[in-house]
Motif scaffolding. Structure first.
Motif, PDB file in Angstrom:
ATOM      1  N   GLU A   1      53.064 -16.917  68.477  1.00  0.00           N
ATOM      2  CA  GLU A   1      53.544 -18.286  68.437  1.00  0.00           C
ATOM      3  C   GLU A   1      54.439 -18.608  69.626  1.00  0.00           C
ATOM      4  N   MET A   2      54.149 -19.735  70.270  1.00  0.00           N
ATOM      5  CA  MET A   2      54.947 -20.273  71.358  1.00  0.00           C
ATOM      6  C   MET A   2      55.495 -21.625  70.900  1.00  0.00           C
ATOM      7  N   SER A   3      56.774 -21.865  71.113  1.00  0.00           N
ATOM      8  CA  SER A   3      57.418 -23.040  70.524  1.00  0.00           C
ATOM      9  C   SER A   3      57.353 -24.271  71.421  1.00  0.00           C
TER      10      SER A   3
ATOM     11  N   SER B   1      62.448 -21.940  69.534  1.00  0.00           N
ATOM     12  CA  SER B   1      61.942 -20.701  68.939  1.00  0.00           C
ATOM     13  C   SER B   1      62.822 -20.229  67.783  1.00  0.00           C
TER      14      SER B   1
ATOM     15  N   LEU C   1      56.146 -13.911  67.131  1.00  0.00           N
ATOM     16  CA  LEU C   1      56.828 -15.094  67.656  1.00  0.00           C
ATOM     17  C   LEU C   1      57.536 -14.760  68.961  1.00  0.00           C
TER      18      LEU C   1
ATOM     19  N   GLN D   1      61.816 -22.265  64.712  1.00  0.00           N
ATOM     20  CA  GLN D   1      60.598 -21.735  64.108  1.00  0.00           C
ATOM     21  C   GLN D   1      60.873 -20.422  63.389  1.00  0.00           C
TER      22      GLN D   1
ATOM     23  N   PRO E   1      59.600 -10.612  66.293  1.00  0.00           N
ATOM     24  CA  PRO E   1      59.923 -11.397  67.488  1.00  0.00           C
ATOM     25  C   PRO E   1      59.666 -10.595  68.767  1.00  0.00           C
TER      26      PRO E   1
ATOM     27  N   TRP F   1      60.508 -15.220  70.958  1.00  0.00           N
ATOM     28  CA  TRP F   1      61.863 -15.671  70.607  1.00  0.00           C
ATOM     29  C   TRP F   1      62.793 -15.420  71.785  1.00  0.00           C
TER      30      TRP F   1
END
Length: 278
Positions: A139-141, A36, A28, A39, A53, A30
Motif C-alpha cells: 500500500e502506498m498512501s 501513511s 504498507l 492508513q 510496515p 510507512w
C-alpha cells in the motif's frame, strides 16, 4: 516492541522469501508521515488487520533519523494505548535505497512520465525495490491533491482489500504505459480522500494525538519543519498549515511566491543541458 526493535535495519537480501510474505498481513509503506500513519491507524484500529510496515531509507534525505524516531514513538504510543496492536503490528522492515540495482526500464518510464508531469525520484526506486524483492500489492498512501493521484486517476480499477475495505490499483489494461511500469506494484487505499478529511476522521476516532506525532519535512531545521521543502509546501497547501511553525509559514509564503515558480523552467533547462552533454 521496543524502540530499537521498531527501527532495526534489515540488510537487503537477494530476494524476500515468498513464505515471509504469506504471514505479513497488509504490507504498507510507512514513513511516519500524515497519510501513511492515517492508513496504519485505519488498518490496526478500525479494521483490526495485521500490518507489516516497510521503510526505505534514502541516504540523501536529511530527515531519515527524525522519521525513524517518529515511527518508534508512534509504535510505542500505539502499544500503550491499544494493547491489541502488539500482536497486529509486525516489526518494521527497513531497507536502504543505496542497495538497489539500477533498472533501465523503470528509469525510462520515469523520464517519460516527467515529460508530462514532474514526480520525485522515489517513484523510480520504490518500484525498483518491489520488482527486485518480489513485493506486490504494497500500500502506498497516494491521496486527493497528490500529483500521482491526478496522474493515475483515469488508469485505476477498484478492488476489495483483505475482504474488508475498498482500494484501487493501476488496471492491467494500461500495461503498456510508463505509469503501469512505475505503479503496478502498489495499491492506493487513500485514493479518494484528502488530508483534511483524514484529519476529521482521525479526530472523530480519537486518533488526533497519534496523528500529531507524525513527521513530514524532508529538511528539518532545529527539529522543526522547514516550511520550504516539497512536503512542507504540500502540507500548507492541502489544508494542514497549522503543522508548520508560524515563522516557517511566512518563509514558505515568500518561497512559493518568488522561488517556486522558477523551478520548472530551471528543471527543463538542466535536463536539456544534460542531454546536450551526453
Amino acid at each position: 516492541m521496543t524502540r530499537s526493535h521498531a527501527v532495526a535495519h534489515v540488510p537487503m537480501p537477494a530476494r524476500i522469501p515468498s513464505e515471509a510474505h504469506a504471514d505479513e498481513g497488509v504490507r504498507l509503506l510507512w514513513t511516519s508521515g500524515w497519510d501513511s500513519t492515517f492508513q496504519l491507524l485505519r488498518l490496526l484500529l478500525l479494521h483490526r488487520l495485521p500490518v507489516t510496515p516497510y521503510y526505505l531509507e534514502d541516504d540523501t534525505r536529511a530527515s531519515t533519523a527524525t522519521e525513524l524516531d517518529a515511527i518508534a514513538r508512534i509504535t510505542e504510543a500505539l502499544h500503550a494505548q491499544y494493547p491489541h496492536t502488539r500482536a497486529l503490528l509486525r516489526p518494521l522492515r527497513r531497507f536502504r535505497v543505496a542497495e538497489l540495482e539500477p533498472d533501465a526500464a523503470i528509469a525510462a518510464a520515469l523520464r517519460d512520465v516527467r515529460t508530462r508531469m514532474y514526480i520525485g525520484s522515489q517513484y523510480a526506486w520504490l518500484p525498483m525495490f518491489c520488482k527486485q524483492q518480489g513485493v506486490d500489492g504494497i500500500e502506498m498512501s497516494v491521496h486527493v491533491d497528490d500529483k500521482v493521484q491526478a496522474l493515475l486517476s483515469s488508469r485505476v480499477v477498484a478492488f476489495e482489500q483483505a475482504g474488508t475495505y475498498r482500494s484501487v490499483r493501476v488496471a492491467p489494461a494500461h500495461a503498456a504505459t510508463p505509469e503501469y511500469a512505475l505503479f503496478r506494484y502498489f495499491s492506493f487505499p487513500l485514493f479518494s480522500i484528502d488530508k483534511r478529511a483524514m484529519d476529521r476522521e482521525a479526530r472523530l476516532a480519537g486518533w488526533g494525538p497519534l496523528m500529531e506525532m507524525t513527521w513530514f519535512c524532508h529538511r528539518p531545521l532545529r527539529g522543526k519543519p522547514c516550511g520550504v521543502c516539497a512536503p512542507c509546501v504540500y502540507t500548507i497547501e492541502e489544508g494542514l498549515a497549522w503543522r508548520v511553525p508560524r515563522t516557517r509559514r511566512a518563509l514558505s509564503f515568500v518561497y512559493r511566491l518568488f522561488a517556486r515558480p522558477l523551478k520548472p523552467p530551471l528543471r527543463v533547462a538542466w535536463t536539456t543541458l544534460r542531454g546536450i552533454r551526453t
